[in-house]
Design a protein around this motif. Structure first.
Motif, PDB file in Angstrom:
ATOM      1  N   THR A   1      20.056  12.483   5.428  1.00  0.00           N
ATOM      2  CA  THR A   1      21.289  12.863   6.119  1.00  0.00           C
ATOM      3  C   THR A   1      22.450  12.791   5.128  1.00  0.00           C
ATOM      4  OG1 THR A   1      20.469  11.810   8.139  1.00  0.00           O
ATOM      5  CG2 THR A   1      22.844  12.247   8.034  1.00  0.00           C
TER       6      THR A   1
ATOM      7  N   ALA B   1      24.036   9.409   3.971  1.00  0.00           N
ATOM      8  CA  ALA B   1      23.136   8.252   4.138  1.00  0.00           C
ATOM      9  C   ALA B   1      22.914   7.536   2.809  1.00  0.00           C
ATOM     10  CB  ALA B   1      21.793   8.706   4.714  1.00  0.00           C
TER      11      ALA B   1
ATOM     12  N   ARG C   1      19.371   3.753   0.420  1.00  0.00           N
ATOM     13  CA  ARG C   1      20.348   4.140   1.440  1.00  0.00           C
ATOM     14  C   ARG C   1      21.404   3.057   1.615  1.00  0.00           C
ATOM     15  NH1 ARG C   1      17.842   3.659   7.410  1.00  0.00           N
ATOM     16  NH2 ARG C   1      19.926   4.436   7.806  1.00  0.00           N
TER      17      ARG C   1
ATOM     18  N   SER D   1      23.785   2.115   9.818  1.00  0.00           N
ATOM     19  CA  SER D   1      23.304   2.060  11.198  1.00  0.00           C
ATOM     20  C   SER D   1      21.803   1.882  11.130  1.00  0.00           C
ATOM     21  CB  SER D   1      23.648   3.352  11.938  1.00  0.00           C
ATOM     22  OG  SER D   1      22.903   4.415  11.386  1.00  0.00           O
TER      23      SER D   1
ATOM     24  N   GLY E   1      19.608   3.448  12.731  1.00  0.00           N
ATOM     25  CA  GLY E   1      18.837   4.664  12.955  1.00  0.00           C
ATOM     26  C   GLY E   1      18.007   4.492  14.211  1.00  0.00           C
TER      27      GLY E   1
ATOM     28  N   HIS F   1      21.178  14.398  12.598  1.00  0.00           N
ATOM     29  CA  HIS F   1      21.806  13.400  11.729  1.00  0.00           C
ATOM     30  C   HIS F   1      21.254  12.004  12.029  1.00  0.00           C
ATOM     31  CE1 HIS F   1      24.889  16.628  11.694  1.00  0.00           C
ATOM     32  NE2 HIS F   1      24.917  16.314  10.417  1.00  0.00           N
ATOM     33  N   GLY F   2      20.840  11.296  10.977  1.00  0.00           N
ATOM     34  CA  GLY F   2      20.348   9.928  11.146  1.00  0.00           C
ATOM     35  C   GLY F   2      18.912   9.851  11.634  1.00  0.00           C
TER      36      GLY F   2
END
Lengths: 472, 97
Positions: A193, A196, A230, A243, A245, A454-455
């Motif tokens: 992403t 990321a 990441r 995050s 994910g 995304h993600g």
């Protein structure tokens, strides 16, 4: 140890069980490089001495029981990612002797886990190309068929892993530069992403498109390397907050059928369809989806990318770093240094970028392209309300021969048709080997590309592992 | 799409790029072809530029500078020419002769 089948995951187990040391593992790769790379030319430079020092340090960490996932794992690094104190040239004459002043964030993270850096890999100059034929230092050969290109621009990274000259590699992907070479060499390639993975210390080509990512033998390795690099980085203004994910297992696959009519080799499409069939048999729901703006992706990309590249490459002017050609005035220093330092494809893209941004044309080209890019992004968002993931082939054809597309820039650009929409929308995608097609008596690998919202990297790894079980 | 003539020499000047006469001739063929291809986006239906999710740009606060001078040597060493703690360049502003 059989390096041709060795994965990060297997090497980790063997290192932790002390079946062999990190130094022995590194030496085995160095030996393979010495034997094989004179023909393949995956590396621009091999850091034999430093790699052995890093391996010894890794062995100490392992002995202390402090090993992380990548401790002692020998990696290849694309030549546009900075490692402090070492040359990073982007395969360009303009940076032939440039020594990096700092570590890229991804490198700092890998150093933190005591990975081993075997060397820097060949690429298309400034990541502009799909074959490594645009390297200022000669092309890289595909280890599967040395009469063919390994893909690009991360072709050296792909050839290093496919040729058992590294356990895994880092590449960068602006319009397919990880996924396409992965597809052409039978590897797994992940474009994360946008945001990321930090871009700090990655030489910028198209800043709104670039991402660093892994090229590996199997999906599990891609996950390991992605997890290691990441994360949020204050040094990259477009870095995403950390995050967890989502862990959702994808169940439905959307196929934009109309888009596949844009000139795919018949037998390659058959391999793609058979993989879809196997996934359906494994419980996935496969459905057709409409994404009418996708076919414009390639044209949009070849406006946005040169616009951004021409801006980013303005920094190479013979003043602060790299090549500098002496001349009578400062204006001539700029023009001569850039004229002699950049190769033909880079010069071409700088000029196209300058045109699409110039007063009087920016509205018709650059701003219109941005608007169509937004429409493509919206189209992905809409599609992901109907389906968990989207599948298309990674490339329209298998690896081509040297010189086949060098005379016509547009023929080379067409190679990116299925990969560029992903970068335009900033979504993640993975290419997983799904089978092969025969060309002149050789079996050439085919990549199956899966795209997530995304993600959604976990979705990609999840279905990627299912694809690995159903290879044709 | 019809190919239009592009003044590549003017573009090269704007881009501060020296281009040989032979290459100029080649580029005068190639660049209009590339532009004719990318012009296909005119047929795409699209509204205005995107405002929603996707790309975001975040400026960092202008604070906590690093200690002055700690990167000076490293960065100067990368420069093609230096004079003391400065990068040396050709004269930028000159008096009209």
């Amino acid at each position: 140890m059989d390096l041709s089948k060795l994965t990060i995951a297997k090497a980790r187990r063997a290192l932790d069980l002390k079946e062999y040391s990190a130094l022995e593992l590194t030496d085995a790769y160095l030996k393979n490089i010495a034997a094989r790379d004179p023909e393949i030319h995956a590396y621009l430079e091999v850091w034999e001495k430093q790699a052995r020092e890093e391996a010894k340090a890794a062995d100490e960490t392992i002995a202390q029981g402090q090993a992380k996932a990548l401790t002692g794992i020998p990696l290849a690094i694309k030549d546009n990612i900075l490692i402090e104190g070492r040359i990073a040239s982007s395969a360009s004459k303009i940076l032939e002797n440039y020594v990096a002043s700092y570590d890229a964030t991804v490198i700092a993270k890998l150093k933190g886990s005591r990975a081993v850096f075997l060397g820097r890999t060949n690429m298309d100059e400034f990541a502009m190309g799909s074959s490594t034929e645009n390297s200022a230092f000669g092309p890289t050969k595909n280890p599967i068929d040395t009469s063919r290109i390994p893909g690009g621009s991360s072709g050296g990274s792909a050839a290093a892993v496919a040729g058992a000259m590294a356990a895994a590699a880092l590449g960068s992907d602006t319009g397919g530069s990880i996924r396409q070479p992965a597809a052409h060499t039978g590897l797994v390639g992940l474009k994360p992403t946008y945001g990321a993975v930090s871009r700090f210390g990655l030489m910028a080509m198209g800043s709104s498109l670039d991402q660093v990512g892994p090229l590996t033998k199997i999906v599990e390795d891609a996950r390991i390397l992605f997890e290691a690099i990441r994360g949020y980085d204050g040094n990259d203004s477009t870095s995403l907050p950390d995050s967890k994910g989502e862990a959702k297992k994808p169940r439905s696959i959307g196929v934009p059928r109309k888009f596949l009519e844009s000139g795919v080799d018949k037998d390659l499409l058959d391999v793609f369809e058979r993989t879809l069939e196997s996934l359906r048999a494994n419980g996935y729901e496969v459905k057709d989806i409409e994404m009418p703006t996708l076919p414009y992706g390639l044209a949009v990309y070849y406006i946005v990318m040169p616009a951004e590249a021409s801006t980013n490459l303005a920094r190479f002017d013979g003043i602060r770093y790299g090549l500098s050609i002496p001349a009578g005035s400062i204006g001539e220093v700029y023009a001569r240094t850039r004229g002699q330092g950049f190769g033909p494809e880079v010069r071409r893209r700088i000029l196209v970028g300058t045109f699409v941004l110039s007063a009087g044309y920016a509205d018709a080209y650059y701003r219109k392209a941005r608007a169509v890019r937004a429409a493509i992004t919206d189209e992905f968002a809409r599609a992901f309300t109907e389906t968990d993931i989207i599948a298309v082939p990674t490339t329209p054809a298998p690896a081509f021969k040297f010189g086949e597309k060098t005379a016509d820039p547009l023929a080379m650009y067409a190679e990116d048709i299925f990969s560029v929409p992903v970068n335009l929308a900033g979504v993640p995608a993975i290419s997983v080997p799904c089978g092969s097609v025969a060309r002149e008596g050789k079996d050439l690998p085919v990549g199956f590309q899966v795209i997530a919202p995304h993600g959604g990297e976990e979705r990609l790894f999840s279905i990627g592992e299912d694809i690995e079980k159903t290879r044709h | 799409m019809s190919k239009k003539a592009i003044d590549v020499a003017a573009l090269a000047k704007l881009a501060r790029l020296e281009v040989s006469p032979e290459e100029l001739e080649k580029l005068e063929e190639e660049i209009p072809s590339i532009l004719a291809f990318v012009e296909t986006i005119r047929k795409a239906s699209a509204g205005t530029e995107h405002k929603g999710k996707g790309l975001r740009n975040v400026m960092r606060a202008d604070e906590k500078p690093h200690e002055s001078g700690i990167h000076t040597e490293k960065l100067l060493n990368a420069a093609p020419a230096r004079e003391g703690d400065r990068i040396a360049v050709k004269q930028v502003i000159s008096r009209k002769k």
